[in-house]
Design a protein around this motif. Structure first.
Motif, PDB file in Angstrom:
ATOM      1  N   ASP A 176      13.619   8.477  16.682  1.00 17.70           N
ATOM      2  CA  ASP A 176      14.219   9.462  16.990  1.00 17.70           C
ATOM      3  C   ASP A 176      13.272  10.586  16.324  1.00 17.70           C
ATOM      4  O   ASP A 176      13.115  10.793  15.487  1.00 17.70           O
ATOM      5  N   GLN A 215      15.503  22.813  19.922  1.00 19.38           N
ATOM      6  CA  GLN A 215      15.688  21.754  19.143  1.00 19.38           C
ATOM      7  C   GLN A 215      14.505  21.357  18.402  1.00 19.38           C
ATOM      8  O   GLN A 215      14.733  20.881  16.969  1.00 19.38           O
ATOM      9  N   ILE A 352      29.608  16.460  28.824  1.00 18.29           N
ATOM     10  CA  ILE A 352      29.322  16.354  27.122  1.00 18.29           C
ATOM     11  C   ILE A 352      28.574  15.285  26.835  1.00 18.29           C
ATOM     12  O   ILE A 352      27.741  15.233  26.214  1.00 18.29           O
ATOM     13  N   ASP A 353      28.876  14.012  27.401  1.00 20.87           N
ATOM     14  CA  ASP A 353      28.369  12.770  27.266  1.00 20.87           C
ATOM     15  C   ASP A 353      26.875  12.709  27.839  1.00 20.87           C
ATOM     16  O   ASP A 353      25.851  12.203  26.962  1.00 20.87           O
ATOM     17  N   GLU A 355      24.674  15.413  28.324  1.00 22.71           N
ATOM     18  CA  GLU A 355      23.755  16.304  27.090  1.00 22.71           C
ATOM     19  C   GLU A 355      23.708  15.421  25.733  1.00 22.71           C
ATOM     20  O   GLU A 355      22.949  15.672  25.269  1.00 22.71           O
ATOM     21  N   ARG A 356      24.733  14.741  25.026  1.00 28.87           N
ATOM     22  CA  ARG A 356      24.439  14.014  23.912  1.00 28.87           C
ATOM     23  C   ARG A 356      23.853  12.855  24.283  1.00 28.87           C
ATOM     24  O   ARG A 356      22.700  12.476  23.335  1.00 28.87           O
ATOM     25  N   MET A 357      23.745  11.958  25.268  1.00 25.40           N
ATOM     26  CA  MET A 357      22.927  10.941  25.504  1.00 25.40           C
ATOM     27  C   MET A 357      21.481  11.290  25.933  1.00 25.40           C
ATOM     28  O   MET A 357      20.306  10.504  25.467  1.00 25.40           O
ATOM     29  N   TYR A 358      21.309  12.217  26.756  1.00 34.63           N
ATOM     30  CA  TYR A 358      19.993  12.633  27.199  1.00 34.63           C
ATOM     31  C   TYR A 358      19.199  13.659  26.741  1.00 34.63           C
ATOM     32  O   TYR A 358      18.135  14.054  27.156  1.00 34.63           O
ATOM     33  N   SER A 359      19.815  14.648  25.902  1.00 30.62           N
ATOM     34  CA  SER A 359      19.479  15.784  25.556  1.00 30.62           C
ATOM     35  C   SER A 359      19.140  16.893  26.607  1.00 30.62           C
ATOM     36  O   SER A 359      17.937  17.534  26.555  1.00 30.62           O
ATOM     37  N   LYS A 362      22.420  21.766  28.655  1.00 33.84           N
ATOM     38  CA  LYS A 362      23.919  21.737  28.958  1.00 33.84           C
ATOM     39  C   LYS A 362      24.394  20.878  29.845  1.00 33.84           C
ATOM     40  O   LYS A 362      25.181  21.195  30.813  1.00 33.84           O
ATOM     41  N   GLY A 363      23.805  19.601  29.702  1.00 35.96           N
ATOM     42  CA  GLY A 363      24.561  18.375  30.772  1.00 35.96           C
ATOM     43  C   GLY A 363      23.752  18.353  31.904  1.00 35.96           C
ATOM     44  O   GLY A 363      24.360  17.499  33.003  1.00 35.96           O
TER      45      GLY A 363
END
Length: 424
Positions: A176, A215, A352-353, A355-359, A362-363
């Motif tokens: 990561d 980021q 939301i998922d 965006e979280r899973m694939y960076s 904004k999704g």
């Protein structure tokens, strides 16, 4: 390529569903495609001739764009202008009107207009905002076919992995990256979440451009604001369902159209709201690959386009669940009867998922939106403007979203690295 990836031709290419109207299939074979026009009201021969004229126009647009944007990997408006200045001045590139306007001027049937407009789904944008030359997309499908990666899309990654192994390239899985280290105009290495570091001469990021700068590089907001034109394409809810019966009316690829598609585009891309009557992309892969579900069962993916995440939108998880139910209702109204009662398992991803899973930005599912007013239809460049040895690839870079274009982005990124950093 056959040593690494097997491709199977999909036919029909799409099945198009409407409320209270017959389905219309898209075929690569001219005789089968021509027969479909008899389902439309009015003169079938006229519809066929209009369609042929449209394909000639789309083929011309593709032929022009392919010589530079695709083949040479043109990356900025200026590169595009200098390569195409003769064609631009001669008016051969359709960039002044929208994709929808250029379709409407050539196609009279409203349902056929909707079908051709929705080719823009490949890049997650709106036919009302995308430049006319994006009508090149149908010709790629009609001239070169629609293909399925045998065994599923992940086998493309496996095939590339096999090639990487044969070339002796070391891949660090489960590593990561928490930051890209930098010094002046150079990126110098990667820092991982466990605190370890890896020095690098060149870095290629397939994380989307804006999230990477924000980021991993911690760039100031003054710089990030310059990238606002590369706004995120649409997101979606991704609903995977398993059913205890085969819904035989579905082809491999299917579209269920909103009763008012332009309202749908306006709602999602301008008002940034969830649609009441969405257009749906629905995939039933067992039509080509029976191994994707147990015998007698169906494996179906349902994807409506919706706005990316936006602070203050007021959209809640409950709103996404309500949209999921509207999607099932829509499919049942269009003839997939008993769908809801046949569901035995489901999996739902929201923006939301995603965006979280694939960076993703904004999704977003498709990288950067194709919008003439925002970015002239251009994605972010593959070469960093901040660092001499940082490159980008993927859906947020030119030539954009969709698996073929993402793979091409990687190829053209490699070309730029080789040109700018010759070995020896």
């Amino acid at each position: 390529m056959d040593d690494y990836v097997q491709l199977d031709l999909v036919t029909p290419q799409w099945r198009n569903f409407f409320e209270n109207s017959p389905t219309l299939d898209l075929y690569q074979e001219p005789d089968r495609m021509k027969a479909e026009f008899s389902k439309l009201p009015g003169d079938a021969e006229k519809h066929w001739q209009e369609f042929q004229s449209f394909l000639d126009y789309a083929r011309e647009q593709y032929g022009i764009i392919n010589t530079g944007y695709f083949s040479e990997g043109l990356d900025t408006l200026w590169e595009f202008f200098w390569h195409y200045k003769a064609q631009l001045f001669a008016g051969k590139i359709d960039y002044k009107g929208s994709m929808a306007d250029s379709i409407a001027s050539r196609i009279s049937d409203p349902k056929m207009r909707m079908i051709l407009e929705y080719f823009i789904k490949y890049v997650g944008s709106s036919a009302l905002d995308s430049p006319g030359y994006m009508n090149l997309m149908p010709i790629i499908q009609f001239d070169y076919g629609l293909w399925y990666v045998r065994g599923g899309m992940y086998n493309l990654a496996k095939g590339l992995g096999k090639l990487i192994d044969e070339m002796g390239i070391k891949v660090h899985l489960n590593s990561d990256v928490s930051a890209i280290e930098k010094s002046g105009k150079q990126v110098t290495g990667l820092r991982f979440s466990d605190g370890s570091k890896h020095e690098c001469d060149i870095i290629v990021s397939n994380m989307e451009v804006i999230p990477c700068y924000e980021q991993l590089l911690n760039e100031p907001q003054k710089f990030i604001k310059k990238l606002e034109k590369f706004a995120p394409a649409c997101s979606g809810i991704v609903l995977h369902i398993g059913t205890d019966k085969i819904h035989s009316k579905l082809a491999h690829h299917n579209f269920f159209y909103s009763e008012n598609q332009h309202k749908h585009f306006e709602t999602v891309f301008h008002k940034k709201q969830l649609p009441d009557d969405p257009t749906l992309y629905v995939v039933a892969p067992t039509r080509t690959d029976p191994s994707k579900a147990p015998e007698g069962f169906d494996n179906i993916k349902i994807l409506p386009h919706i706005p990316p995440l936006e602070e203050g939108s007021g959209i809640t998880h409950e709103d996404y669940v309500a949209l999921k139910d509207r999607c099932i209702d829509k499919m049942e109204r269009c003839g997939i009867t008993g769908l809801r009662d046949s569901i035995i398992t489901e999996d739902l991803l929201t923006p939301i998922d995603i965006e979280r899973m694939y960076s993703s930005n904004k999704g977003s599912i498709y990288g950067v939106v194709t919008d003439w007013k925002k970015n002239y239809g251009f994605k972010a460049p593959k070469t960093s403007s901040q660092y001499d040895n940082l490159y980008f690839t993927g859906a947020s870079t030119n030539p954009g979203g969709g698996m073929p274009m993402v793979v091409l982005s990687g190829q053209k990124c490699a070309d730029r690295i080789i040109k700018q950093h010759p070995i020896g």
